[in-house]
Design a protein around this motif. Structure first.
Motif: not given
Length: 98
Positions: A63-78, A43-56
Motif C-alpha cells: 500500500p502506498e500513499l495517494q490511495a494506491h496499492v502495488t501488487i507484484s510477484t517476488l520473482t519479478a521484483m528480485s 526495489w524502486t518505483g513506489f509512491r511512498q510505500p507504507c507497508a509490505v505484505d507477502i502472500g503465500p
C-alpha cells in the motif's frame, strides 16, 4: 540516498525466504536485508510505500500513499534491476465483509 540508509522508514515485513523488507517511504523504495541486517537489494518505483505484505504465493502487496496499492510477484521484483512489471490499482473505497 545510499543503500542501507533511510528517510522515514515506515513498514517492515518478512518474505517467504526470510528476508527483511523495509519500506523507505520518503525515498520511494523498499530495501531488503538478511535477518542479520546485511543489505541485499532495493526495489524502486513506489509512491511512498507504507507497508509490505507477502502472500503465500510470493505476491507482494505494497500500500502506498495517494490511495494506491502495488501488487507484484517476488520473482519479478528480485530480477536484476529491482524494478519489475507490476500492477498498481487505485483504492478509492472498500468495504470489509465477514
Amino acid at each position: 540516498m545510499e543503500p542501507g540508509h533511510f528517510h522515514f522508514p515506515h513498514g517492515i515485513g518478512v518474505d517467504n525466504m526470510g528476508r527483511v523488507l523495509v519500506c523507505d517511504r520518503k525515498n520511494h523504495r523498499i530495501q531488503l536485508f538478511s535477518q542479520d541486517g546485511e543489505y541485499l537489494h532495493t526495489w524502486t518505483g513506489f509512491r511512498q510505500p507504507c507497508a509490505v505484505d507477502i502472500g503465500p504465493d510470493d505476491t507482494a502487496y505494497v500500500p502506498e500513499l495517494q490511495a494506491h496499492v502495488t501488487i507484484s510477484t517476488l520473482t519479478a521484483m528480485s530480477s536484476g534491476s529491482g524494478v519489475a512489471k507490476r500492477t498498481r490499482v487505485r483504492v478509492d473505497s472498500f468495504h470489509l465483509t465477514e
